[in-house]
Design an enzyme around this catalytic site. Structure first.
Site, short mmCIF file in Angstrom:
data_model
loop_
_atom_site.label_atom_id
_atom_site.label_comp_id
_atom_site.label_asym_id
_atom_site.label_seq_id
_atom_site.Cartn_x
_atom_site.Cartn_y
_atom_site.Cartn_z
CE LYS A 1 -1.92 3.08 1.92
NZ LYS A 1 -1.79 4.46 1.69
CD GLU B 1 12.05 4.45 10.45
OE1 GLU B 1 11.59 5.36 11.11
OE2 GLU B 1 12.14 4.68 9.15
CB CYS C 1 12.12 9.19 9.90
SG CYS C 1 13.07 7.92 9.14
CD GLU D 1 8.54 12.98 12.75
OE1 GLU D 1 9.75 12.31 12.11
OE2 GLU D 1 7.65 12.14 13.05
#
Length: 491
Positions: free
Chosen positions: A186, A262, A296, A395
């Protein structure tokens, strides 16, 4: 249903259909959504919007392939096909890099030198790694011999992010296939093009039908949710935002799927006064702003020892001001467009919050002049925020960093660990003992000393706390993508 075979290629390279059982399909209901170039805000194609029906078809195809020709191939046959996928990616590097830049807004110079070559290398690495991978065996005196055999975990759902679309997809898919599994992918809805083309590449490499399947769509009440909940999917590997990971984990818990996540990061970049300051500045420029800061592992919290604070900050601001923001296809561009107008607005809101909290915007903090139509934002450096500021805690995932002075090791270690994330960290010092001492106390899955994003694909990759579950890379990938059976032979 209008079905297109890979041999006919994609009628329009920018119109993305599902790839199921070796064929391209539109959605059963004909549903589509627009694919938008973030640098121009132009529609560059349509994407088939899948849901439960398409996921059911893809999972069924993957299950048939798992128990069919793919299972019956020798390891050498599978490895040759996997390696061939990497070869074709390199052959089509220019085409793939262009699609990646159109989709993401990142500079073409980055797509062509990092994203696509690394995608090919992922297939080459895991094909070669699988040849030498073994398992354990033990002799219990003269009583017995125990040995372990490895088998595929089964049908694996791969849910991928939009920041490094093909690179991170292949980071999952290559070891998944090398371990003998089949996959339902996906892709991120914002970056569907290179994933779509990967179906054709796998077909051309000789991959049996059904081994690799791709279903486009969204998350909740769409393809992502259907894949996470599917009772015949044995494992899910997901890279993306922490909140989404929690939703997938809840959905997958109903069938106790194997999970590898992750997730987000708010990574500290710690610079001691004895570091090579020029090297620390130049590398921090990359760890802060490469890929528009949409990484990230971005070193978005910069801590500098007080006696070197002014020197670092002056050099860092000076070099940041020289970065060119603009057209991703201009070879001189350093920073391209953010992924979407919604995400750009989110990042801008953090900058406005910094101003309200008393932060000092040393450079950036606004859209570049003359580029208001695209999702562009100047690289931004902020000082003067308290350690409890939301910009220090959350973040941002954009070209925004904070710089904070510190006085001693104990203080900076405490601040570095004061977060619910724990993905990576960077440490700058020429004191060998300090490097080992501090690195061992940072609560993160990866610590780079005097470097950043220097990757050996054999090493464990992943985070702790709310930055993820498990590790991938080398044998750690094979551990996730396989199941072990211990066999005990009594002598």
């Amino acid at each position: 249903m209008n079905v297109q075979t890979p041999s006919e290629k994609l009628v329009k390279p920018f119109d993305c259909q599902h790839y199921i059982n070796g064929r391209y399909f539109p959605s059963e209901k004909g549903s589509t959504f627009d694919n938008i170039n973030p640098a121009t805000q132009e529609i560059i194609g349509s994407v088939a919007e899948g849901g439960k029906k398409e996921v059911d078809l893809a999972v069924a195809a993957a299950r048939r392939a798992l128990n069919g020709r793919w299972k019956n191939m020798t390891a050498d046959e599978r490895i040759r096909i996997i390696r061939k996928v990497g070869d074709i990616i390199l052959e089509r590097k220019d085409e793939l890099a262009r699609l990646e830049t159109l989709d993401t807004g990142k500079p073409l110079s980055l797509s062509s030198t990092l994203d696509i070559p690394r995608a090919a290398f992922n297939f080459h690495f895991f094909a070669d790694f699988m040849r030498g991978a073994g398992t354990e065996a033990y002799q219990t005196d003269d009583l017995a011999i125990n040995y372990a055999i490895r088998r595929p975990v089964g049908v694996v759902g791969l849910i991928n992010p939009w920041n490094l679309p093909l690179l991170l997809l292949t980071w999952k898919l290559a070891p998944c296939l090398a371990a003998g599994n089949t996959a339902v992918i996906k892709p991120a809805e914002l970056t569907p093009m290179t994933a779509t083309l990967l179906g054709e590449i796998c077909h051309d490499a000789g991959m049996p039908d059904g081994v690799v399947n791709i279903v486009h769509g969204f998350g909740p009440d769409s393809a992502g949710a259907a894949l996470s909940e599917h009772p015949d999917v044995d494992a899910i590997s997901f890279t993306g935002e922490t909140t989404t990971g929690k939703v997938i984990m809840e959905a997958a818990s109903k069938t106790l799927k194997k999970l590898s996540f992750e997730l987000g990061g708010k990574n500290p970049n710690i610079i001691f006064a004895d570091a090579d300051m020029d090297e620390a500045v130049s590398t921090s420029l990359k760890s802060s702003f490469v890929n528009q800061g949409e990484v990230c592992m971005s070193g978005s919290r910069i801590y500098v020892e007080r006696e070197a604070y002014d020197e670092f900050l002056n050099k860092f601001v000076e070099k940041t001001k020289k970065l060119k923001v603009g057209d991703p296809f201009d070879p001189d561009t350093n920073i391209g467009a953010l992924i979407s107008s919604e995400h750009t607005e989110r990042v801008m809101n953090y900058i406005e919050l910094a101003k309200r909290e008393g932060g000092n915007i040393l450079t950036g903090g606004k859209r570049p002049e003359g580029q208001e139509s695209g999702c562009f934002l100047e690289p931004t450096i902020i000082t003067g925020l308290s350690r409890n500021s939301r910009l220090i805690k959350e973040e941002i995932f954009g070209p925004v960093v904070t710089v904070i002075p510190f006085d001693d090791e104990e203080e900076v270690i405490a601040q570095a660990n004061d977060t619910h994330y724990g993905l990576s960290a960077t440490l700058w010092t020429n004191d060998l003992r300090r490097a080992h001492r501090v690195a061992g106390q940072i609560e993160s899955g990866m610590v780079w000393v005097n470097s950043w994003f220097l990757r050996d694909l054999r090493t464990p990759f992943g985070g702790m706390k709310q930055s993820g579950l498990g590790r991938e890379g080398g044998i750690h990938s094979l551990e996730f993508f396989s199941e072990l059976t211990n066999i005990c032979i009594k002598l």
